[in-house]
Design an enzyme around this catalytic site. Structure first.
Site, PDB file in Angstrom:
ATOM      1  N   GLY A  73       0.838  -1.194   0.000  1.00  0.00           N
ATOM      2  CA  GLY A  73       0.000   0.000   0.000  1.00  0.00           C
ATOM      3  C   GLY A  73       0.873   1.244   0.000  1.00  0.00           C
ATOM      4  O   GLY A  73       1.844   1.330   0.739  1.00  0.00           O
ATOM      5  N   GLN A 226     -35.354 -12.293  12.077  1.00  0.00           N
ATOM      6  CA  GLN A 226     -34.476 -11.108  11.981  1.00  0.00           C
ATOM      7  C   GLN A 226     -33.587 -11.030  13.223  1.00  0.00           C
ATOM      8  O   GLN A 226     -32.394 -10.768  13.132  1.00  0.00           O
ATOM      9  CB  GLN A 226     -35.329  -9.835  11.853  1.00  0.00           C
ATOM     10  CG  GLN A 226     -34.549  -8.594  11.446  1.00  0.00           C
ATOM     11  CD  GLN A 226     -34.367  -8.447   9.930  1.00  0.00           C
ATOM     12  OE1 GLN A 226     -34.679  -9.385   9.175  1.00  0.00           O
ATOM     13  NE2 GLN A 226     -33.848  -7.324   9.487  1.00  0.00           N
ATOM     14  N   ARG A 229     -30.753 -13.616  13.278  1.00  0.00           N
ATOM     15  CA  ARG A 229     -29.661 -13.321  12.330  1.00  0.00           C
ATOM     16  C   ARG A 229     -28.859 -12.096  12.788  1.00  0.00           C
ATOM     17  O   ARG A 229     -27.662 -12.004  12.588  1.00  0.00           O
ATOM     18  CB  ARG A 229     -30.242 -13.055  10.940  1.00  0.00           C
ATOM     19  CG  ARG A 229     -30.869 -14.267  10.287  1.00  0.00           C
ATOM     20  CD  ARG A 229     -31.833 -13.878   9.173  1.00  0.00           C
ATOM     21  NE  ARG A 229     -31.158 -13.149   8.093  1.00  0.00           N
ATOM     22  CZ  ARG A 229     -31.801 -12.411   7.183  1.00  0.00           C
ATOM     23  NH1 ARG A 229     -33.122 -12.263   7.270  1.00  0.00           N
ATOM     24  NH2 ARG A 229     -31.130 -11.815   6.213  1.00  0.00           N
ATOM     25  N   THR A 318      -7.418 -11.328   3.960  1.00  0.00           N
ATOM     26  CA  THR A 318      -6.237 -11.721   3.188  1.00  0.00           C
ATOM     27  C   THR A 318      -4.995 -10.961   3.612  1.00  0.00           C
ATOM     28  O   THR A 318      -3.937 -11.543   3.841  1.00  0.00           O
ATOM     29  CB  THR A 318      -6.491 -11.450   1.688  1.00  0.00           C
ATOM     30  OG1 THR A 318      -7.687 -12.104   1.305  1.00  0.00           O
ATOM     31  CG2 THR A 318      -5.316 -11.925   0.843  1.00  0.00           C
ATOM     32  N   GLU A 320      -2.237  -8.844   5.683  1.00  0.00           N
ATOM     33  CA  GLU A 320      -1.653  -9.113   6.995  1.00  0.00           C
ATOM     34  C   GLU A 320      -1.695 -10.593   7.313  1.00  0.00           C
ATOM     35  O   GLU A 320      -1.608 -10.991   8.473  1.00  0.00           O
ATOM     36  CB  GLU A 320      -2.348  -8.309   8.084  1.00  0.00           C
ATOM     37  CG  GLU A 320      -1.359  -7.681   9.066  1.00  0.00           C
ATOM     38  CD  GLU A 320      -0.218  -6.956   8.365  1.00  0.00           C
ATOM     39  OE1 GLU A 320      -0.439  -5.862   7.840  1.00  0.00           O
ATOM     40  OE2 GLU A 320       0.884  -7.513   8.326  1.00  0.00           O
TER      41      GLU A 320
END
Ligand SMILES: CCCCCCCC/C=C\CCC/C=C/C(=O)SCCNC(=O)CCNC(=O)[C@H](O)C(C)(C)COP(=O)(O)OP(=O)(O)OC[C@H]1O[C@@H](n2cnc3c(N)ncnc32)[C@H](O)[C@@H]1OP(=O)(O)O
Ligand SMILES: Cc1cc2nc3c(=O)[nH]c(=O)nc-3n(C[C@H](O)[C@H](O)[C@H](O)COP(=O)(O)OP(=O)(O)OC[C@H]3O[C@@H](n4cnc5c(N)ncnc54)[C@H](O)[C@@H]3O)c2cc1C
Length: 560
Positions: A73, A226, A229, A318, A320
C-alpha cells in the site's frame, strides 16, 4: 507499517535517523514485502540484497518477474522510500529474508530513481472502494544502497561482509505483522459495529406484513428470524471490541518484555494475534454481507453504506496474512502444546486450560435446564472441553501418520477447525471476564451479560457438531442452549437500538441513509436518488441514437 518496521527491526541509531523524517513527512514510506510470486510464504521471497565489500553497499535486485514487489500500500504513486524485504546474500551465502530501507523516488521531483521501476497495480474489488490506495508494483535493476540501510537490530553484516546473528529470536523479523494483526482485531469490531448499527436502526423503522385488520404493520426487528440473524452480530461487535482491548494489552506487555530480552510470551502473542485476526475478520466480512441482506433491497444501494463497507473491509481476510495460513500457525502451536502435555510442562496464558487435560477429556457438562446456560462456568467448561478434545484428536491422528509433517498436512482441515475452537474460547473467555468487572451505568452490566450469553450460545449452536462429536455436550444440552438463545433475543430486543446508539457513530461517519440516527429513512432515500447523475436528464442519453430507432422500427413492423 514503514514506521513499526523501523521501530521493531532498526537499531537505535537507525531509528534516530529515519523515524523523525517519517514523522515529519519529509519521506513517505511503505512496507514492501509481498511479491508477485509470494505473499504468504515470506521465506520464499526472491528479491535479493547482495553485499558488495568493494563499495560497502548492498545491491538490491529483482531477478525474476515473480520477484516484483506487488501489493504494498502506498507504493504505486505516493511513497519515496520502502522497507524492502529481500534475501540477504554475503560471501556467496544466502542468509534468508531481511529488511532494508531503500529510497525509491527523488525527493526533488518524485521521479523514480535509476534502476527503480514502479507503478500502481490497477483497479481492485468493488466500485473503487479500495482504489484510493495506490497498491503498487516495484522492480529493482541492481540498485545500490549503503550497508547501514540494512535494518540491523536482529542481525548485522560487518564491513568485511561477515553475517552476524544477534541474540534475539529471528521471528522478530515478523514483528510488524504482529503489530498490525492486533490492531486489525479492533478494526474488525469497528467495521462490524458500523454494519450492525445500520441494520439494527433500519430494522427498527422498517415495517412489513403482520397486520390483518388494517392496523400498523410489524417492525421487522420484531421477527424472530431477523433477531436470530442480527443479534449474534450485535453481540459479536461487543465481543470483538473486548477481546481487541485485551489483545492490545497482550501486545503491549510482550513489547515491554522484549525490551528486557524476555521472549517468553512471543509465541503466545503470535498465536493470539494470528488467530484472533483470522477469526474476527472472517466473521466480520460475513457479517457485513448479512447486514446487507437484513436490510432487504435498500441494503444493496450505495446510499445504505453497506456495499462500500463490504468492499473496503473484505481484503482484511487476506492482507496481513491469509486467514487459513494464520490459523494453521495457531494449529502448529496447539500441536506443540499438546505434545508437551505428557512431559509435564504446564501450558500458560491462553493455552493454560490445556493443562486440565485429565479433567476436560472426561468431564460431563452438568447443564440440565435452559437457564443453566446462563452460568458462565458451564459455558467456559463446554468451550474448553470442545477446544481441547479437538486438539487432542488431531494430535492422535497426526501421530498415526508416517511422519509429523505428512500427518499435519493430511489433517490440516481438522486442524483449522481446532484452531478456530481455541480462538473462539479466547473470545468467550475475555467476554466473560469483561462482564465480571465493575461496569458503570444503570443496567449496562445486565445488557452486556445478555450479549455475552448470546455470543457464546450462538457460537455453540453454530458449531454444535464439534460439541457433539467430541462428547462435550449431549444433543439435549445443545437443544437447551438453543432454547435459552431464543429467550435471550427477547431480552436484547428492547435495548437493541440503545446498544447500537452506544457506538456513538455520527451520521457522517456511518455514511448510511438507512442508519440515520433520526430514523427518517424514506425521505432520505428519495432525496438521495435524485443525486444520481442518471437523473440529470429526464430523457436518457442514447434515446435518440438507440431507443427511438428501435421503437420506431418495431412500430412499423407491428403495422405490417
Ligand atoms: C499500522 C496501523 C494499522 C491499523 C490497522 C487497521 C487497518 C489496517 C488496514 C490496512 C492494512 C493493510 C496492509 C497490509 C499489509 C500486509 O499485508 S503486509 C504483508 C503481510 N504478509 C503476511 O502476513 C505473510 C504471512 N506469512 C508469514 O507470516 C510467515 O510466512 C509464516 C506463515 C508465519 C511462516 O513463517 P516461516 O516460513 O518462517 O515458517 P514457520 O516454520 O511456520 O515459523 C517458524 C517459527 O516462527 C514462529 N513464528 C512465525 N511467525 C511468527 C510471528 N509473527 N511472531 C512470532 N513467532 C512467529 C513459528 O511459530 C515457528 O516457531 P517454532 O519454530 O517454535 O515452531
Ligand atoms: C488490500 C491489500 C493490501 C495489501 N497491502 C500489503 C502491503 O502493504 N505490504 C505487503 O507486503 N503486502 C500487502 N498485501 C499482500 C498480502 O499481504 C498478501 O496478499 C497476503 O499475505 C496473502 O498472501 P498471497 O497473496 O500470497 O496468498 P496465497 O498464499 O497465495 O493464498 C492463496 C490460497 O492459498 C492458500 N494457502 C497458501 N499457503 C497455504 C498453506 N501452507 N496451507 C494451506 N493453504 C495455503 C491460502 O489459504 C489461499 O486460499 C496486501 C494485500 C491486499 C489484498
Amino acid at each position: 507499517m514503514f514506521v513499526p518496521a523501523i521501530k521493531g527491526q532498526g537499531t537505535e541509531e537507525q531509528q534516530k535517523k529515519w523515524l523523525p523524517l517519517a514523522y515529519k513527512f519529509q519521506i513517505i514510506g511503505c512496507y514492501a514485502q509481498t511479491e508477485l510470486g509470494h505473499g504468504s510464504n515470506v521465506q520464499g521471497l526472491e528479491t535479493t540484497a547482495t553485499f558488495d565489500p568493494m563499495t560497502d553497499e548492498f545491491v538490491i535486485h529483482s531477478p525474476t518477474l515473480t520477484s516484483s514487489k506487488w501489493w504494498p500500500g502506498g507504493l504505486g504513486k505516493a511513497s519515496t522510500h520502502a522497507v524492502v524485504y529481500a534475501r540477504l546474500i554475503t560471501e556467496g551465502k544466502d542468509y534468508g529474508i531481511h529488511g532494508f530501507i531503500v529510497q525509491l523516488r527523488s525527493l526533488e521531483d518524485h521521479s523514480p530513481l535509476p534502476g527503480v521501476t514502479l507503478g500502481d497495480i490497477g483497479g481492485k474489488f468493488g466500485s473503487g472502494a479500495y482504489n484510493s490506495m495506490d497498491n503498487g508494483v516495484l522492480r529493482f535493476d541492481h540498485v545500490r544502497i549503503p550497508r547501514d540501510q540494512m535494518l540491523m537490530r536482529l542481525s548485522q553484516v560487518t564491513r568485511e561482509g561477515k553475517y552476524v546473528q544477534s541474540d534475539v529470536p529471528k521471528q522478530l523479523l515478523y514483528g510488524t505483522m504482529v503489530y498490525v494483526r492486533q490492531s486489525i482485531v479492533a478494526d474488525a469490531s469497528k467495521a462490524l459495529s458500523r454494519a450492525v448499527c445500520i441494520a439494527v436502526r433500519y430494522s427498527a423503522i422498517r415495517k412489513q406484513f403482520g397486520s390483518q385488520d388494517g392496523g400498523p404493520e410489524t417492525q421487522v426487528l420484531n421477527y424472530r428470524t431477523q433477531q436470530s440473524r442480527l443479534f449474534p452480530l450485535l453481540a459479536s461487535a461487543y465481543a470483538f471490541r473486548f477481546v481487541g482491548d485485551w489483545l492490545n494489552w497482550l501486545y503491549t506487555d510482550v513489547t515491554q518484555k522484549l525490551e528486557v530480552k524476555d521472549y517468553s510470551t512471543l509465541q503466545e502473542a503470535h498465536a493470539c494475534t494470528a488467530g484472533l485476526k483470522a477469526v474476527t475478520t472472517s466473521a466480520t466480512a460475513d457479517a457485513i454481507e448479512e447486514c446487507r441482506k437484513l436490510c432487504g433491497g435498500h441494503g444493496y444501494l450505495n446510499s445504505s453504506g453497506l456495499p462500500e463497507l463490504f468492499a473496503v473491509y473484505v481484503p482484511a481476510c487476506t492482507y496481513e496474512g491469509d486467514n487459513v495460513v494464520l490459523l494453521l500457525q495457531v494449529a502448529r502451536i496447539l500441536m506443540k502444546t499438546v505434545s508437551q502435555l505428557t512431559s509435564g510442562k504446564q501450558p500458560v496464558g491462553t493455552m493454560a486450560y490445556m493443562g486440565k487435560v485429565q479433567h476436560l477429556m472426561q468431564s460431563k457438562c452438568a447443564v440440565k435446564t435452559a437457564e443453566d446456560w446462563l452460568n458462565p462456568a458451564f459455558i467456559q467448561e463446554a468451550f474448553e472441553a470442545r477446544a481441547l478434545r479437538m486438539a487432542v484428536n488431531c494430535a492422535q491422528n497426526i501421530g498415526q501418520a508416517s511422519n509429523q509433517e505428512e500427518g499435519f498436512y493430511e489433517r490440516s482441515p481438522d486442524l483449522l477447525e481446532a484452531a478456530v475452537a481455541h480462538i473462539q474460547l479466547i473470545i468467550v473467555t475475555k467476554f466473560i471476564e469483561k462482564v465480571h468487572q465493575d461496569i458503570p451505568g444503570h443496567g449496562v452490566k445486565e445488557q452486556l451479560q445478555n450479549l455475552c450469553n448470546v455470543y457464546a450460545l450462538y457460537t455453540l449452536h453454530k458449531h454444535l457438531g464439534d460439541f457433539l462429536a467430541t462428547g462435550s455436550l449431549t444433543p439435549k444440552q445443545g437443544a437447551l442452549a438453543n432454547e435459552q438463545l431464543g429467550k435471550l433475543y427477547a431480552q436484547v430486543r428492547p435495548n437493541a437500538v440503545a446498544l447500537v446508539d452506544a457506538f456513538n457513530y455520527t451520521d457522517h461517519y456511518l455514511g448510511s441513509v438507512l442508519g440515520r440516527y433520526d430514523g427518517n429513512v424514506y425521505p432520505a432515500l428519495y432525496e438521495e436518488a435524485w443525486k444520481d447523475p442518471l437523473n440529470e436528464t429526464v430523457v436518457p442519453e442514447g434515446y435518440h441514437e438507440y431507443l427511438r430507432p428501435l421503437l420506431k422500427q418495431q412500430l412499423k413492423l407491428s403495422r405490417l
